[in-house]
Design a protein around this motif. Structure first.
Motif, short mmCIF file in Angstrom:
data_model
loop_
_atom_site.label_atom_id
_atom_site.label_comp_id
_atom_site.label_asym_id
_atom_site.label_seq_id
_atom_site.Cartn_x
_atom_site.Cartn_y
_atom_site.Cartn_z
N VAL A 511 32.58 -3.84 40.87
CA VAL A 511 31.72 -4.44 41.90
C VAL A 511 32.35 -4.12 43.25
N SER A 512 31.71 -3.24 44.00
CA SER A 512 32.24 -2.86 45.30
C SER A 512 31.23 -3.04 46.42
N ALA A 513 29.98 -3.38 46.08
CA ALA A 513 28.95 -3.56 47.09
C ALA A 513 28.85 -5.03 47.47
N ALA A 514 28.39 -5.28 48.70
CA ALA A 514 28.20 -6.64 49.17
C ALA A 514 27.06 -7.29 48.41
N PRO A 515 27.06 -8.64 48.30
CA PRO A 515 25.97 -9.33 47.59
C PRO A 515 24.61 -8.99 48.17
N THR A 516 23.62 -8.86 47.28
CA THR A 516 22.26 -8.51 47.71
C THR A 516 21.45 -9.71 48.12
N GLY A 517 21.92 -10.91 47.84
CA GLY A 517 21.16 -12.11 48.19
C GLY A 517 21.15 -13.07 47.03
N PRO A 518 21.00 -14.37 47.31
CA PRO A 518 21.05 -15.37 46.23
C PRO A 518 19.86 -15.28 45.31
N VAL A 519 20.10 -15.40 44.04
CA VAL A 519 19.06 -15.47 43.01
C VAL A 519 19.40 -16.65 42.12
N GLU A 520 18.47 -17.58 41.98
CA GLU A 520 18.71 -18.77 41.17
C GLU A 520 17.75 -18.83 40.00
N LEU A 521 18.20 -19.43 38.90
CA LEU A 521 17.41 -19.58 37.70
C LEU A 521 17.34 -21.06 37.35
N ALA A 522 16.15 -21.56 37.03
CA ALA A 522 15.99 -22.95 36.62
C ALA A 522 14.65 -23.13 35.93
N PHE A 523 14.56 -24.16 35.09
CA PHE A 523 13.28 -24.52 34.50
C PHE A 523 12.29 -24.91 35.59
N THR A 524 11.03 -24.64 35.32
CA THR A 524 10.01 -25.22 36.20
C THR A 524 9.97 -26.72 35.97
N GLN A 525 9.30 -27.43 36.86
CA GLN A 525 9.24 -28.88 36.72
C GLN A 525 8.60 -29.26 35.39
N TRP A 554 13.01 -14.28 31.95
CA TRP A 554 13.92 -14.07 33.07
C TRP A 554 15.15 -13.27 32.66
N ARG A 555 14.95 -12.06 32.36
CA ARG A 555 16.07 -11.14 32.16
C ARG A 555 16.18 -10.25 33.38
N SER A 556 16.32 -10.90 34.53
CA SER A 556 16.33 -10.18 35.81
C SER A 556 17.66 -9.44 35.98
N PRO A 557 17.61 -8.14 36.29
CA PRO A 557 18.87 -7.42 36.52
C PRO A 557 19.62 -7.90 37.74
N ALA A 558 18.92 -8.64 38.65
CA ALA A 558 19.58 -9.12 39.85
C ALA A 558 20.31 -10.44 39.63
N ALA A 559 20.09 -11.08 38.49
CA ALA A 559 20.74 -12.35 38.20
C ALA A 559 22.19 -12.10 37.79
N THR A 560 23.11 -12.68 38.54
CA THR A 560 24.52 -12.47 38.26
C THR A 560 25.01 -13.42 37.18
N ALA A 561 26.26 -13.19 36.75
CA ALA A 561 26.84 -14.08 35.74
C ALA A 561 26.96 -15.50 36.27
N ALA A 562 27.32 -15.65 37.55
CA ALA A 562 27.43 -16.98 38.13
C ALA A 562 26.09 -17.70 38.11
N THR A 563 25.00 -16.95 38.38
CA THR A 563 23.66 -17.56 38.36
C THR A 563 23.32 -18.05 36.96
N TRP A 564 23.58 -17.23 35.95
CA TRP A 564 23.29 -17.63 34.58
C TRP A 564 24.18 -18.81 34.17
N HIS A 565 25.43 -18.83 34.58
CA HIS A 565 26.31 -19.93 34.23
C HIS A 565 25.84 -21.23 34.88
N ARG A 566 25.37 -21.16 36.12
CA ARG A 566 24.86 -22.38 36.77
C ARG A 566 23.61 -22.89 36.03
N PHE A 567 22.77 -21.96 35.60
CA PHE A 567 21.60 -22.38 34.84
C PHE A 567 22.02 -23.06 33.53
#
Length: 746
Positions: A511-525, A554-567
């Motif tokens: 990983v050498s590039a800067a973050p592309t932006g936050p991506v969050e995963l969660a259940f809908t209401q 939601w098998r988004s390639p932009a979702a990072t490991a941290a995003t999946w762990h938070r979910f």
């Protein structure tokens, strides 16, 4: 007095390090002269034996090389001969099969380690008549063996005769093959050894493998002179390197020793018992004799070496004080001038130890600087620099859940990894610093001028790390370039942030590039409400389907490991809140034990999904088991009362009075049945209800607090954070900062 003073001076000089070293050197030289004279006197008789032994060993190595190669060729070519494409060509020959067979031939011929120049399939009495297929084309038998692969020793009649022979595999003597494609122009192809492979039940089809004899000789022959003869079991010469010289027949060798002299040449031969091939190597006797003679040049060299040794002993003794002085200068303090290096092993070991100590001190100061630990100004000064570009490289290691360590532990593997990283980096970047900052993280500070060299090195290291994927997954994060020691903390923050940008994939990542932006995963209401309801009721299939559907969507390639762990942490929290009332805290803690560690060790999205589904299954089964248990009147009354009077003040004494029990007995009885005391149960129930209201309604935080029995907002905030780890407002933002429960944000 002058005489005594003179004697004292002489005594002091005789005790000096210089004179003692000179005397020691001269004694050693004298001893070496005696030993050399003795060695030269007895070595002449041993040299001849050693030369014979050496040539015998070289011939054995040559024989083993050839035999191993012939065995490999035999196995591989039988494998090719009985492959589907070749068998199809043999049983039902068609022109459409030729390209596939030619492609297979090119694959085998293209392997440089097999030394195969060509492979020819020759068939007769087929629907296509007589035909031949080789690496470049297919043709008639006449064209193949008169134009493409012509040989004086092996004319067309020879190859046609092989159809009638009864063998299944045979090697024939090497011969020069040439091409007659262009009329009047004969082009030599090379010296090849033909090997024929046949089936015993088919006399209309066979395969010929042409081995390049010259390349095999250059690869396998290990001897000082250019000579080798190979006989087969029938006495034929399979290969003769010295084609213009006469050589003994195989029958003559049988009556001789393995080493003998004939025609002014030493002959060494060996026979392989499995293949029946005999290998003969010859060495001119004059060459062997010259190697055993102690000539005048050797004597002159020995005398010159002795004289030079005396001079060098004086020189070294005179200069011995200089290394000591420089070592003392090095001991005075690290980082002061260039480190001393010496050609003397002991001095160099001491210098190396000093350099290692200085490096450890610099790493210690570096680590203190990153951790913001107070250290001495002297240590901090060693890290101060400007206009010296550097990057941080962080190696983050995740141990696999099923990793086995038969000869060590995860930490020992991490130590060897650190040694490997340090060695690779310091070879290209001598000033690089590498150390372990966390139990699973290795940090390197690399001073660079060109980032391309570093990235190429990291790609090479990635290929090595990928070989250990059964043990763990490694992520390599690289920062942007900094140029001052004042920026080290910023660089450390950046490299830790970039580690979080890794993806949940089972391979080494850079990983050498800067973050592309936050991506969050969660259940809908709607999903969240249904999921909690199904967990409370123990509906395993429905709750599991919600998880499966979410992962399939939601098998988004932009979702990072941290995003999946938070979910996953939020899902674990939903399970805990929904099932707490049903199965109690002890059973829930047993199911969700070490949940944070298990989530962090999931290296793929599929593995994370399996972990969540396992928790859903275990929790649903526990709820169903709890439902099947007979209800206890006392605990049921307390649970129902708390549920129905949550907004009111609830006191243990009031509950005990309603049940005609003492408060102490009621508290002990409830804890024995549920695993938690009444006060904790009331607080957990209120906070769980508050969490649901925060997620499912638009009530204000103050209104939610009052609805669950808290009149003081401060007490509510404190208790809510105790059980969820978040303040109520932050908890609501975690799921409602996006309209309608959307699961991603740019």
């Amino acid at each position: 007095m002058p005489k005594l003073r003179r004697l004292r001076q002489i005594r002091m000089r005789s005790n000096s390090l210089f004179l003692r070293l000179v005397a020691g050197f001269l004694c050693i030289i004298l001893l070496l002269v005696c030993l050399t004279s003795y060695a030269l006197s007895v070595s002449k008789s041993n040299v001849r034996h050693e030369i014979v032994k050496y040539n015998t060993l070289m011939l054995r190595n040559t024989m083993e090389n050839y035999e191993n190669h012939f065995e490999i060729i035999t196995k591989q070519m039988y494998f090719f001969y009985f492959s589907d494409n070749v068998q199809r060509l043999q049983s039902d020959p068609r022109y459409t099969f030729f390209p596939k067979v030619i492609s297979d031939i090119l694959t085998w011929v293209g392997n440089p380690n097999l030394y195969i120049n060509n492979i020819v399939f020759y068939a007769q009495n087929s629907e296509l008549g007589r035909f031949a297929v080789e690496k470049g084309t297919s043709s008639s038998n006449d064209t193949m063996f008169k134009a493409f692969m012509a040989s004086e020793r092996y004319p067309l009649e020879f190859w046609e005769q092989q159809f009638n022979e009864s063998y299944t595999q045979r090697m024939f003597p090497a011969d020069t093959f040439y091409s007659n494609i262009f009329e009047g122009r004969k082009e030599t192809l090379g010296n090849y050894i033909p090997m024929v492979f046949k089936r015993a039940d088919n006399h209309d089809f066979y395969m010929v493998v042409f081995l390049d004899a010259a390349k095999m000789y250059n690869a396998f022959h290990q001897a000082s002179n250019d000579d080798l003869v190979i006989y087969d079991g029938r006495g034929q010469v399979i290969y003769n390197r010295a084609a213009n010289e006469e050589y003994p027949a195989l029958e003559e060798l049988a009556s001789r020793n393995s080493a003998f002299i004939q025609d002014d040449k030493y002959h060494f031969y060996m026979k392989d018992p499995s293949s029946g091939l005999t290998y003969l190597h010859r060495l001119p006797a004059a060459q062997l004799a010259s190697q055993t003679q102690l000539n005048f040049t050797v004597v002159v060299v020995v005398i010159a070496v002795i004289a030079l040794s005396v001079v060098m002993s004086l020189f070294l003794a005179a200069r011995i004080n200089n290394p000591f002085r420089k070592l003392i200068d090095s001991i005075r303090g690290p980082g002061e001038g260039e480190q001393y290096r010496s050609s003397i092993r002991e001095f160099d070991i001491i210098g190396s130890q000093l350099r290692d100590k200085n490096r450890l001190m610099k790493q210690w100061a570096f680590l203190n600087h990153l951790k913001d630990i107070r250290d001495s100004e002297y240590d901090r000064a060693k890290l101060e620099f400007i206009d010296k570009p550097y990057v941080f490289v962080l190696f983050h290691v995740i141990e696999k859940n099923n990793a086995a360590w038969p000869e060590g532990t995860f930490q020992s593997w991490l130590y060897y990894m650190k040694v490997f990283i340090e060695d690779k980096l310091n070879r290209s970047f001598p000033d690089a610093l590498t150390f372990q900052t966390e139990y699973n993280q290795i940090l390197s500070m690399v001073f660079i001028e060109d980032g391309d060299e570093l990235h190429a090195l990291l790609r090479d290291m990635k290929a090595v790390f990928d070989q250990d994927r059964d043990s763990g997954t490694i992520t390599i994060a690289v920062t942007s370039t900094y140029d001052s020691s004042d920026q080290m903390n910023a660089a450390y923050r950046e490299v830790r942030e970039r580690i979080e940008e890794r993806l949940l994939v089972d391979e080494t990542q850079i990983v050498s590039a800067a973050p592309t932006g936050p991506v969050e995963l969660a259940f809908t209401q709607e999903q969240d409400v249904q999921f909690r309801a199904n967990i409370r009721e123990g509906n395993e299939e429905a709750a599991s389907n919600i998880v499966r559907n979410f992962f399939s969507e939601w098998r988004s390639p932009a979702a990072t490991a941290a995003t999946w762990h938070r979910f996953a942490e939020r899902v674990e929290e939903r399970i805990r809140l929904a099932a707490l009332e049903r199965i109690g805290l002890p059973r829930l803690d047993e199911i969700l034990a070490n949940s944070a560690d298990k989530i962090s060790r999931c290296v793929t999205v599929a593995e994370l999904e399996r972990q969540l589904l396992e928790w859903v299954t275990l929790t649903a089964h526990a709820v169903q088991e709890k439902k099947a248990e007979p209800k206890d009147a006392v605990t049921s009354f307390v649970i129902d009362y708390v549920q129905n009077h949550m907004a009111e003040e609830i006191y243990l004494d009031a509950l005990a009075e309603k049940l005609n029990l003492s408060s102490g007995y009621l508290s002990s009885y409830f804890k024995e049945k549920t695993g938690t005391n009444i006060v904790e149960y009331v607080n957990e129930t209120r906070i769980r209800k508050a969490a649901e209201l925060l997620l499912d309604t638009r009530m204000k935080v103050q209104e939610v607090a009052e609805a669950v029995g808290y009149r003081n907002i401060t007490s509510f905030n404190r208790m809510f954070k105790k059980y969820t780890g978040l303040r109520p407002s932050d908890y609501r933002k975690g799921d409602h900062d996006r309209p309608d429960g959307e699961t991603t944000s740019g």
